[in-house]
Design a protein around this motif. Structure first.
Motif, PDB file in Angstrom:
ATOM      1  N   ARG A  95       0.892  -1.286  -0.182  1.00  0.00           N
ATOM      2  CA  ARG A  95      -0.031  -0.028   0.141  1.00  0.00           C
ATOM      3  C   ARG A  95       0.849   1.311   0.154  1.00  0.00           C
ATOM      4  NH1 ARG A  95      -4.434  -0.750  -1.866  1.00  0.00           N
ATOM      5  NH2 ARG A  95      -5.441   1.205  -0.898  1.00  0.00           N
ATOM      6  N   VAL A  96       0.383   2.270  -0.508  1.00  0.00           N
ATOM      7  CA  VAL A  96       0.894   3.569  -0.706  1.00  0.00           C
ATOM      8  C   VAL A  96       0.046   4.529   0.151  1.00  0.00           C
ATOM      9  CG1 VAL A  96       2.195   5.515  -1.888  1.00  0.00           C
ATOM     10  CG2 VAL A  96       2.413   3.196  -2.603  1.00  0.00           C
ATOM     11  N   PHE A  97       0.536   5.127   1.384  1.00  0.00           N
ATOM     12  CA  PHE A  97      -0.298   6.331   2.089  1.00  0.00           C
ATOM     13  C   PHE A  97       0.105   7.631   1.483  1.00  0.00           C
ATOM     14  CE2 PHE A  97      -0.706   2.373   4.385  1.00  0.00           C
ATOM     15  CZ  PHE A  97      -1.601   2.407   5.123  1.00  0.00           C
ATOM     16  N   LEU A  98      -0.632   8.380   1.204  1.00  0.00           N
ATOM     17  CA  LEU A  98      -0.311   9.693   0.525  1.00  0.00           C
ATOM     18  C   LEU A  98      -0.963  10.950   1.561  1.00  0.00           C
ATOM     19  CD1 LEU A  98      -1.447   9.283  -2.985  1.00  0.00           C
ATOM     20  CD2 LEU A  98       0.873   9.309  -2.478  1.00  0.00           C
ATOM     21  N   TYR A  99       0.047  12.015   1.689  1.00  0.00           N
ATOM     22  CA  TYR A  99      -0.214  12.901   2.720  1.00  0.00           C
ATOM     23  C   TYR A  99       0.131  14.403   2.033  1.00  0.00           C
ATOM     24  CZ  TYR A  99      -0.995   9.324   6.247  1.00  0.00           C
ATOM     25  OH  TYR A  99      -0.882   8.346   6.785  1.00  0.00           O
ATOM     26  N   GLY A 100      -0.615  15.342   2.258  1.00  0.00           N
ATOM     27  CA  GLY A 100      -0.287  16.550   2.115  1.00  0.00           C
ATOM     28  C   GLY A 100      -0.129  17.341   3.162  1.00  0.00           C
ATOM     29  N   PHE A 101       0.585  18.769   3.136  1.00  0.00           N
ATOM     30  CA  PHE A 101       0.545  19.611   4.102  1.00  0.00           C
ATOM     31  C   PHE A 101       0.326  20.949   3.915  1.00  0.00           C
ATOM     32  CE2 PHE A 101       3.696  22.403   6.668  1.00  0.00           C
ATOM     33  CZ  PHE A 101       3.324  22.052   7.710  1.00  0.00           C
ATOM     34  N   ASP A 102      -0.710  21.500   4.604  1.00  0.00           N
ATOM     35  CA  ASP A 102      -1.194  22.946   4.199  1.00  0.00           C
ATOM     36  C   ASP A 102      -0.369  23.834   4.711  1.00  0.00           C
ATOM     37  OD1 ASP A 102      -2.344  22.952   6.683  1.00  0.00           O
ATOM     38  OD2 ASP A 102      -4.245  23.004   6.089  1.00  0.00           O
ATOM     39  N   GLY A 103       0.736  23.707   5.365  1.00  0.00           N
ATOM     40  CA  GLY A 103       1.366  24.593   6.231  1.00  0.00           C
ATOM     41  C   GLY A 103       1.038  24.687   7.733  1.00  0.00           C
ATOM     42  N   LYS A 104      -0.123  23.897   8.088  1.00  0.00           N
ATOM     43  CA  LYS A 104      -0.314  23.984   9.586  1.00  0.00           C
ATOM     44  C   LYS A 104      -0.611  22.429   9.772  1.00  0.00           C
ATOM     45  CE  LYS A 104      -2.257  28.461   9.830  1.00  0.00           C
ATOM     46  NZ  LYS A 104      -3.464  29.424  10.201  1.00  0.00           N
ATOM     47  N   THR A 105      -1.474  21.749   9.044  1.00  0.00           N
ATOM     48  CA  THR A 105      -1.796  20.345   9.454  1.00  0.00           C
ATOM     49  C   THR A 105      -1.351  19.573   8.319  1.00  0.00           C
ATOM     50  OG1 THR A 105      -3.829  20.739   8.512  1.00  0.00           O
ATOM     51  CG2 THR A 105      -3.612  21.296  10.912  1.00  0.00           C
ATOM     52  N   LEU A 106      -1.352  18.186   8.673  1.00  0.00           N
ATOM     53  CA  LEU A 106      -1.282  17.137   7.518  1.00  0.00           C
ATOM     54  C   LEU A 106      -2.644  16.853   7.199  1.00  0.00           C
ATOM     55  CD1 LEU A 106       1.622  15.112   9.403  1.00  0.00           C
ATOM     56  CD2 LEU A 106       1.603  16.003   7.020  1.00  0.00           C
ATOM     57  N   LYS A 107      -2.533  16.237   5.854  1.00  0.00           N
ATOM     58  CA  LYS A 107      -3.776  16.133   5.462  1.00  0.00           C
ATOM     59  C   LYS A 107      -3.769  14.561   4.910  1.00  0.00           C
ATOM     60  CE  LYS A 107      -5.575  20.338   5.634  1.00  0.00           C
ATOM     61  NZ  LYS A 107      -7.032  20.693   6.428  1.00  0.00           N
ATOM     62  N   PRO A 108      -4.411  13.496   5.270  1.00  0.00           N
ATOM     63  CA  PRO A 108      -4.380  12.229   4.497  1.00  0.00           C
ATOM     64  C   PRO A 108      -5.141  12.374   3.227  1.00  0.00           C
ATOM     65  CG  PRO A 108      -4.975  12.205   6.907  1.00  0.00           C
ATOM     66  CD  PRO A 108      -5.049  13.689   6.489  1.00  0.00           C
ATOM     67  N   LEU A 109      -4.505  12.246   2.254  1.00  0.00           N
ATOM     68  CA  LEU A 109      -5.026  12.360   0.850  1.00  0.00           C
ATOM     69  C   LEU A 109      -5.822  11.043   0.628  1.00  0.00           C
ATOM     70  CD1 LEU A 109      -2.054  14.012  -1.218  1.00  0.00           C
ATOM     71  CD2 LEU A 109      -4.059  15.177   0.163  1.00  0.00           C
ATOM     72  N   GLY A 110      -5.375   9.799   1.083  1.00  0.00           N
ATOM     73  CA  GLY A 110      -5.932   8.591   0.599  1.00  0.00           C
ATOM     74  C   GLY A 110      -4.509   7.609   0.368  1.00  0.00           C
ATOM     75  N   GLU A 111      -5.077   6.615   0.207  1.00  0.00           N
ATOM     76  CA  GLU A 111      -3.963   5.581  -0.111  1.00  0.00           C
ATOM     77  C   GLU A 111      -4.439   4.538  -1.509  1.00  0.00           C
ATOM     78  OE1 GLU A 111      -4.914   1.670   2.097  1.00  0.00           O
ATOM     79  OE2 GLU A 111      -5.620   3.173   3.517  1.00  0.00           O
ATOM     80  N   VAL A 112      -3.490   3.918  -2.041  1.00  0.00           N
ATOM     81  CA  VAL A 112      -3.480   3.515  -3.147  1.00  0.00           C
ATOM     82  C   VAL A 112      -2.765   2.250  -3.271  1.00  0.00           C
ATOM     83  CG1 VAL A 112      -3.865   5.421  -4.830  1.00  0.00           C
ATOM     84  CG2 VAL A 112      -1.507   4.741  -4.414  1.00  0.00           C
ATOM     85  N   HIS A 113      -2.994   1.069  -4.153  1.00  0.00           N
ATOM     86  CA  HIS A 113      -2.330  -0.073  -4.126  1.00  0.00           C
ATOM     87  C   HIS A 113      -0.577   0.413  -4.596  1.00  0.00           C
ATOM     88  CE1 HIS A 113      -1.497  -4.356  -4.102  1.00  0.00           C
ATOM     89  NE2 HIS A 113      -0.698  -4.374  -4.973  1.00  0.00           N
ATOM     90  N   ALA A 114      -0.363   0.981  -5.335  1.00  0.00           N
ATOM     91  CA  ALA A 114       0.920   1.568  -5.908  1.00  0.00           C
ATOM     92  C   ALA A 114       0.882   2.716  -6.734  1.00  0.00           C
ATOM     93  CB  ALA A 114       1.576   0.252  -6.743  1.00  0.00           C
ATOM     94  N   LEU A 115       2.051   3.457  -6.623  1.00  0.00           N
ATOM     95  CA  LEU A 115       2.179   4.580  -7.479  1.00  0.00           C
ATOM     96  C   LEU A 115       2.977   4.084  -8.797  1.00  0.00           C
ATOM     97  CD1 LEU A 115       3.523   7.184  -5.130  1.00  0.00           C
ATOM     98  CD2 LEU A 115       1.407   7.227  -6.198  1.00  0.00           C
ATOM     99  N   THR A 116       2.016   3.479  -9.530  1.00  0.00           N
ATOM    100  CA  THR A 116       2.377   2.903 -11.021  1.00  0.00           C
ATOM    101  C   THR A 116       2.967   4.227 -11.917  1.00  0.00           C
ATOM    102  OG1 THR A 116       0.984   0.983 -10.720  1.00  0.00           O
ATOM    103  CG2 THR A 116       2.265   1.390 -12.885  1.00  0.00           C
ATOM    104  N   GLU A 117       2.082   5.052 -11.820  1.00  0.00           N
ATOM    105  CA  GLU A 117       2.686   6.057 -12.633  1.00  0.00           C
ATOM    106  C   GLU A 117       1.864   7.532 -11.966  1.00  0.00           C
ATOM    107  OE1 GLU A 117       0.857   7.745 -16.918  1.00  0.00           O
ATOM    108  OE2 GLU A 117       2.115   6.054 -17.144  1.00  0.00           O
ATOM    109  N   ALA A 118       2.716   8.536 -11.736  1.00  0.00           N
ATOM    110  CA  ALA A 118       2.309   9.802 -11.372  1.00  0.00           C
ATOM    111  C   ALA A 118       3.226  10.845 -12.020  1.00  0.00           C
ATOM    112  CB  ALA A 118       2.361  10.009  -9.795  1.00  0.00           C
ATOM    113  N   LYS A 119       2.744  11.575 -13.057  1.00  0.00           N
ATOM    114  CA  LYS A 119       3.528  12.475 -13.760  1.00  0.00           C
ATOM    115  C   LYS A 119       3.572  13.829 -13.623  1.00  0.00           C
ATOM    116  CE  LYS A 119       3.570   9.454 -17.853  1.00  0.00           C
ATOM    117  NZ  LYS A 119       3.054   9.351 -19.421  1.00  0.00           N
ATOM    118  N   GLY A 120       2.676  14.124 -12.140  1.00  0.00           N
ATOM    119  CA  GLY A 120       2.598  15.553 -12.025  1.00  0.00           C
ATOM    120  C   GLY A 120       1.305  16.336 -12.458  1.00  0.00           C
ATOM    121  N   ASN A 121       0.448  15.527 -13.176  1.00  0.00           N
ATOM    122  CA  ASN A 121      -0.596  16.394 -13.548  1.00  0.00           C
ATOM    123  C   ASN A 121      -1.897  16.070 -12.862  1.00  0.00           C
ATOM    124  OD1 ASN A 121      -0.948  13.326 -14.171  1.00  0.00           O
ATOM    125  ND2 ASN A 121      -1.259  13.702 -16.515  1.00  0.00           N
TER     126      ASN A 121
END
Length: 233
Positions: A95-121
């Motif tokens: 599993r891959v757990f994804l998090y963002g940070f808004d400058g104050k708090t951590l934001k759980p974005l969700g989870e995926v099985h794998a980051l097979t492709e993530a091109k920044g779009n």
């Protein structure tokens, strides 16, 4: 054929140590000031605690072993960078757990099985191994909501060929036993797509016969009455 559960995300991946035993620094909120990022793995409890500055969040995992930590740029159109924490040692518990940070708090974005492709779009493609094919799922980043959202597909592309070793029928529908054709022994067929809406192991597959006819076959028939499917070894 073996499943590949994680490929390089270059150029949108910013390399960090694979195990964040010591804090690392990266600018996550785009203010020009790098944040201190650390992960503490709790093997006994089966989870980890992610800390960015004074903000922290904890997650439970199926595999209690330490995993990989990366900073990724899921959307190059905004100022944010995100954190990907990989857990699991096999494809079944990966599993891959994804998090963002808004400058104050951590934001759980969700989870995926794998980051097979993530091109920044803002799009993530995630593969999971289904025995003889990779199930590819699509997610989109909803930055205002700080979430990733799955994009439903009616069917999943399979695209493998095999040989019929025992004749069996393909049918008109997944819940319909009306035959379209009976596949001839020693003929070659194409497995085009899969319906995974049922219980695990009870998928139905859209099959193209050697005569160009389409019909549905169960996983049981495909695995038991054909040969040459690319099972992982």
């Amino acid at each position: 054929m073996k499943a590949r559960v994680l490929i390089a995300l270059s150029p949108v991946l910013l390399s960090l140590p694979s195990l964040a035993a010591e804090p690392v620094r990266a600018d996550l909120d785009g203010d020009g000031k790098p944040e201190s990022i650390s992960v503490k793995w709790d093997v006994d409890q089966g989870g980890f605690t992610l800390q960015v500055g004074s903000a922290s969040v904890r997650a439970k995992t199926e595999d209690p072993n330490e995993g990989g930590v990366e900073v990724v740029d899921l959307d190059r159109g905004d100022k944010w960078k995100d954190i990907a924490i990989t857990t699991g040692q096999t494809d079944s518990d990966h599993r891959v757990f994804l998090y963002g940070f808004d400058g104050k708090t951590l934001k759980p974005l969700g989870e995926v099985h794998a980051l097979t492709e993530a091109k920044g779009n803002g799009i993530i493609l995630s593969d999971s191994w289904m025995g003889f094919w990779n199930k590819r799922e699509k997610y989109v980043l909803d930055r205002p909501a700080w979430k990733i959202r799955a994009v439903p597909q009616p069917l999943y592309a399979v695209g493998v060929e095999c040989k019929v070793k025992q004749s069996f029928p393909i049918v008109q529908g997944r819940g319909d036993k009306t035959p379209v054709a009976t596949l001839a022994q020693n003929s070659r067929i194409q497995v085009l797509a899969a319906d995974t809406s049922g219980r695990p192991g009870e998928e139905f597959y859209l099959v193209k016969s050697s005569t160009g006819l389409l019909g549905w076959a169960s996983r049981v028939d495909l695995e038991g009455k054909t040969e040459g499917l690319p099972f992982a070894g």
